[in-house]
Design a protein around this motif. Structure first.
Motif, PDB file in Angstrom:
ATOM      1  N   GLY A  76      39.789  44.669  43.057  1.00 28.57           N
ATOM      2  CA  GLY A  76      39.041  43.794  42.324  1.00 28.57           C
ATOM      3  C   GLY A  76      38.287  42.821  43.633  1.00 28.57           C
ATOM      4  N   MET A  77      37.192  42.604  43.559  1.00 24.59           N
ATOM      5  CA  MET A  77      36.408  41.652  44.564  1.00 24.59           C
ATOM      6  C   MET A  77      35.083  40.947  44.033  1.00 24.59           C
ATOM      7  SD  MET A  77      36.173  44.107  48.170  1.00 24.59           S
ATOM      8  CE  MET A  77      35.882  45.830  47.221  1.00 24.59           C
ATOM      9  N   MET A  78      35.393  39.865  44.074  1.00 28.67           N
ATOM     10  CA  MET A  78      34.484  38.650  43.390  1.00 28.67           C
ATOM     11  C   MET A  78      32.970  38.885  44.114  1.00 28.67           C
ATOM     12  SD  MET A  78      34.500  36.488  41.350  1.00 28.67           S
ATOM     13  CE  MET A  78      33.430  35.267  40.436  1.00 28.67           C
TER      14      MET A  78
ATOM     15  N   ASN B 211      39.263  44.116  37.040  1.00 27.21           N
ATOM     16  CA  ASN B 211      40.216  42.980  37.548  1.00 27.21           C
ATOM     17  C   ASN B 211      40.231  41.806  36.790  1.00 27.21           C
ATOM     18  OD1 ASN B 211      39.947  40.538  39.361  1.00 27.21           O
ATOM     19  ND2 ASN B 211      41.604  41.747  40.761  1.00 27.21           N
TER      20      ASN B 211
ATOM     21  N   THR C 195      41.441  38.096  37.544  1.00 25.42           N
ATOM     22  CA  THR C 195      42.208  37.202  38.531  1.00 25.42           C
ATOM     23  C   THR C 195      42.273  35.735  38.027  1.00 25.42           C
ATOM     24  OG1 THR C 195      40.879  38.380  40.356  1.00 25.42           O
ATOM     25  CG2 THR C 195      41.824  36.409  40.931  1.00 25.42           C
TER      26      THR C 195
ATOM     27  N   ALA D 193      45.891  39.510  38.732  1.00 23.45           N
ATOM     28  CA  ALA D 193      46.126  39.027  40.089  1.00 23.45           C
ATOM     29  C   ALA D 193      46.047  37.506  39.997  1.00 23.45           C
ATOM     30  CB  ALA D 193      45.101  39.483  41.155  1.00 23.45           C
TER      31      ALA D 193
ATOM     32  N   LYS E   2      48.765  42.912  40.892  1.00 17.41           N
ATOM     33  CA  LYS E   2      48.801  42.603  42.413  1.00 17.41           C
ATOM     34  C   LYS E   2      49.331  41.394  42.886  1.00 17.41           C
ATOM     35  CE  LYS E   2      44.856  41.834  44.287  1.00 17.41           C
ATOM     36  NZ  LYS E   2      43.330  42.285  44.647  1.00 17.41           N
TER      37      LYS E   2
ATOM     38  N   ASP F  95      50.349  43.173  48.366  1.00 18.87           N
ATOM     39  CA  ASP F  95      49.294  42.736  49.427  1.00 18.87           C
ATOM     40  C   ASP F  95      50.010  42.021  50.496  1.00 18.87           C
ATOM     41  OD1 ASP F  95      46.508  43.011  49.560  1.00 18.87           O
ATOM     42  OD2 ASP F  95      46.194  41.220  48.087  1.00 18.87           O
TER      43      ASP F  95
ATOM     44  N   ALA G 255      42.324  40.567  52.911  1.00 18.89           N
ATOM     45  CA  ALA G 255      41.503  39.746  52.478  1.00 18.89           C
ATOM     46  C   ALA G 255      41.842  39.146  51.473  1.00 18.89           C
ATOM     47  CB  ALA G 255      40.160  40.497  52.332  1.00 18.89           C
TER      48      ALA G 255
ATOM     49  N   GLY H 206      45.061  45.915  54.807  1.00 21.27           N
ATOM     50  CA  GLY H 206      45.002  46.572  56.037  1.00 21.27           C
ATOM     51  C   GLY H 206      44.686  47.823  56.138  1.00 21.27           C
TER      52      GLY H 206
ATOM     53  N   GLY I 121      40.161  46.558  49.911  1.00 23.96           N
ATOM     54  CA  GLY I 121      38.892  45.839  49.529  1.00 23.96           C
ATOM     55  C   GLY I 121      37.943  45.966  50.720  1.00 23.96           C
ATOM     56  N   THR I 122      38.167  45.419  51.745  1.00 22.26           N
ATOM     57  CA  THR I 122      37.273  45.069  52.982  1.00 22.26           C
ATOM     58  C   THR I 122      36.736  46.509  53.328  1.00 22.26           C
ATOM     59  OG1 THR I 122      38.597  43.488  53.882  1.00 22.26           O
ATOM     60  CG2 THR I 122      36.940  44.562  55.168  1.00 22.26           C
TER      61      THR I 122
ATOM     62  N   TRP J 242      34.716  36.795  52.338  1.00 21.31           N
ATOM     63  CA  TRP J 242      35.876  37.416  52.389  1.00 21.31           C
ATOM     64  C   TRP J 242      36.315  38.759  53.137  1.00 21.31           C
ATOM     65  CZ3 TRP J 242      39.687  34.084  50.333  1.00 21.31           C
ATOM     66  CH2 TRP J 242      39.349  32.821  49.741  1.00 21.31           C
TER      67      TRP J 242
HETATM   68  C1  LIG Z   1      34.785  40.251  49.379  1.00 17.25           C
HETATM   69  C2  LIG Z   1      36.369  40.382  48.633  1.00 17.25           C
HETATM   70  C3  LIG Z   1      36.446  39.571  47.455  1.00 17.25           C
HETATM   71  C4  LIG Z   1      37.592  39.603  46.877  1.00 17.25           C
HETATM   72  N1  LIG Z   1      37.963  39.029  45.479  1.00 17.25           N
HETATM   73  C5  LIG Z   1      39.055  39.344  44.973  1.00 17.25           C
HETATM   74  C6  LIG Z   1      39.177  38.768  43.701  1.00 17.25           C
HETATM   75  O1  LIG Z   1      38.224  38.084  43.100  1.00 17.25           O
HETATM   76  N2  LIG Z   1      40.338  38.981  43.117  1.00 17.25           N
HETATM   77  C7  LIG Z   1      41.352  39.669  43.672  1.00 17.25           C
HETATM   78  O2  LIG Z   1      42.504  39.974  42.877  1.00 17.25           O
HETATM   79  N3  LIG Z   1      41.301  40.119  44.817  1.00 17.25           N
HETATM   80  C8  LIG Z   1      40.192  39.902  45.434  1.00 17.25           C
HETATM   81  N4  LIG Z   1      40.011  40.267  46.898  1.00 17.25           N
HETATM   82  C9  LIG Z   1      41.268  41.026  47.415  1.00 17.25           C
HETATM   83  C10 LIG Z   1      40.928  42.484  47.558  1.00 17.25           C
HETATM   84  O3  LIG Z   1      41.122  43.010  45.965  1.00 17.25           O
HETATM   85  C11 LIG Z   1      42.128  43.224  47.884  1.00 17.25           C
HETATM   86  O4  LIG Z   1      43.597  42.710  47.468  1.00 17.25           O
HETATM   87  C12 LIG Z   1      42.227  43.209  49.501  1.00 17.25           C
HETATM   88  O5  LIG Z   1      40.714  43.085  50.120  1.00 17.25           O
HETATM   89  C13 LIG Z   1      43.142  44.173  50.113  1.00 17.25           C
HETATM   90  O6  LIG Z   1      42.951  43.793  51.492  1.00 17.25           O
HETATM   91  P1  LIG Z   1      42.187  44.622  52.543  1.00 17.25           P
HETATM   92  O7  LIG Z   1      40.826  43.870  52.566  1.00 17.25           O
HETATM   93  O8  LIG Z   1      42.719  44.627  53.922  1.00 17.25           O
HETATM   94  O9  LIG Z   1      42.039  45.904  52.201  1.00 17.25           O
HETATM   95  C14 LIG Z   1      38.807  40.450  47.528  1.00 17.25           C
HETATM   96  C15 LIG Z   1      38.813  41.130  48.726  1.00 17.25           C
HETATM   97  C16 LIG Z   1      37.230  40.873  49.384  1.00 17.25           C
HETATM   98  C17 LIG Z   1      37.033  41.647  50.578  1.00 17.25           C
END
Ligand SMILES: Cc1cc2nc3c(=O)[nH]c(=O)nc-3n(C[C@H](O)[C@H](O)[C@H](O)COP(=O)(O)O)c2cc1C
Length: 326
Positions: free
Chosen positions: A21-23, A72, A74, A102, A123, A144, A149, A179, A200-201, A287
């Motif tokens: 999930g990513m905001m 997701n 959160t 999460a 998560k 995680d 991120a 990572g 995520g990233t 993020w």
């Molecule tokens: C732009 C962005 C926004 C994110 N927003 C959330 C979120 O709203 N809720 C959540 O549980 N995780 C959020 N995350 C975390 C990701 O779901 C994921 O756990 C994390 O990016 C994993 O690490 P990585 O970026 O190294 O792959 C976000 C990550 C990014 C990059």
């Protein structure tokens, strides 16, 4: 090549790759692209302004894929929390069968999701939290590491330790997060005891991610040092891309006696959204994790997932296989 794990079997997906999930980023375009490519795409509930908007986003995603996808939810501590129960109801009423939770104290959400036949991946960033989620009745864990991120927690344990430490204790299927960006990471995660990866990233720098191309290029241009840890002082650590805003937040936070209201003007979600949508990477917090150092292009999700799988195959069958002798 296919890699079958308890996670892929449980969630009915082809490849053990999840898009967390990513905001502002976890919208239908991205989630559907990941699911269509055989991974598990995830919509971000709170990106939608209201529970009804979330229902519409779920319908939009269904129109783009007939493969499984999740949502997701959160749960962050907040003075004015969003109407979590209403978002949860929207998810259940829409017939969603996979949820990523999460954040803090998900018990009431987990209970309700489970009562409605929804599978929950929780998560978290610590072995003890994974075990408590397992006791709560979730179906799978996404663990995680400090590289990630978002919110890596306060223990600062990188994936190389956190994943096997969790794998030694958690009994339900577990995927590794933080990572990961290529086939090497996938093989490493499997070797450490996980049954898949969450990214995520890496998915932000794909063709289908609904953010400005300049942000994608910013991620590509950054290396593994391109992050800042913010909110440490306030016990709510966040890992974000290094930019003028996160540098400023770090600088202000280091001042003696600094309080949250000193940094508040810089850190709003609305400003982060402007950065993502306009491509002005200094407009707010962006993020992103340390895996930026491994991201060198902006492929489609299908190309990315196919590449990760074939790289993993090559490593397992050829590179590692050649090293082993009797
Ligand atoms: C732009 C962005 C926004 C994110 N927003 C959330 C979120 O709203 N809720 C959540 O549980 N995780 C959020 N995350 C975390 C990701 O779901 C994921 O756990 C994390 O990016 C994993 O690490 P990585 O970026 O190294 O792959 C976000 C990550 C990014 C990059």
């Amino acid at each position: 090549m296919k890699i079958k794990t308890r996670f892929t079997e449980m969630f009915g997906i082809e490849h053990p790759i999840v898009q967390g999930g990513m905001m502002w980023v976890g919208r239908a375009e991205l989630a559907a692209a990941v699911s269509n490519a055989g991974g598990l795409g995830i919509l971000t509930a709170l990106t939608q302004p209201t529970p009804d908007d979330l229902k519409r986003e779920i319908d939009r995603c269904r129109a783009m894929t007939d493969k499984p996808f999740g949502v997701n939810l959160t749960i962050l501590p907040s003075v004015n929390p969003p109407p979590y129960a209403e978002y949860r109801k929207a998810i259940i009423d829409s017939g969603i069968t996979i949820v990523e939770t999460a954040g803090h104290k998900p018990q009431e959400h987990v209970d309700d999701f489970k009562a409605h036949g929804v599978k929950v991946v929780h998560k978290c960033t610590a072995v003890r939290h994974a075990l408590s989620a397992e006791r709560m009745g979730v179906d799978a864990i996404s663990i995680d590491g400090f590289e990630c991120a978002g919110h890596p927690g306060e223990d600062d344990i990188p994936g190389l330790i956190l994943i096997p430490a969790a794998a030694d204790k958690v009994k339900i299927p577990m995927i590794a997060s933080g990572g990961f960006g290529d086939g090497r990471g996938l093989v490493a995660a499997l070797a450490l005891g996980a049954e898949g990866i969450n990214m995520g990233t890496r998915f932000c720098a794909t063709a289908e991610a609904p953010i400005h191309d300049k942000v994608k290029q910013f991620i590509v241009d950054n290396d593994e040092r391109g992050t800042n840890l913010i909110f440490r002082k306030f016990h709510n650590t966040g890992r974000v891309a290094k930019n003028s805003v996160s540098d400023k937040v770090v600088e202000i936070s280091a001042r003696e006696g600094a309080v949250f209201t000193d940094i508040q003007p810089y850190v709003s979600g609305a400003k982060g959204r402007v950065a993502l949508e306009t491509g002005d990477v200094d407009a707010g917090l962006v993020w992103a994790g340390q895996v930026q150092g491994l991201i060198r292009d902006i492929p489609t999700c299908a190309v990315l997932i196919e590449r990760i799988m074939s790289e993993a195959n090559e490593i397992i069958q050829t590179r590692l296989g050649r090293m082993v002798s009797q």
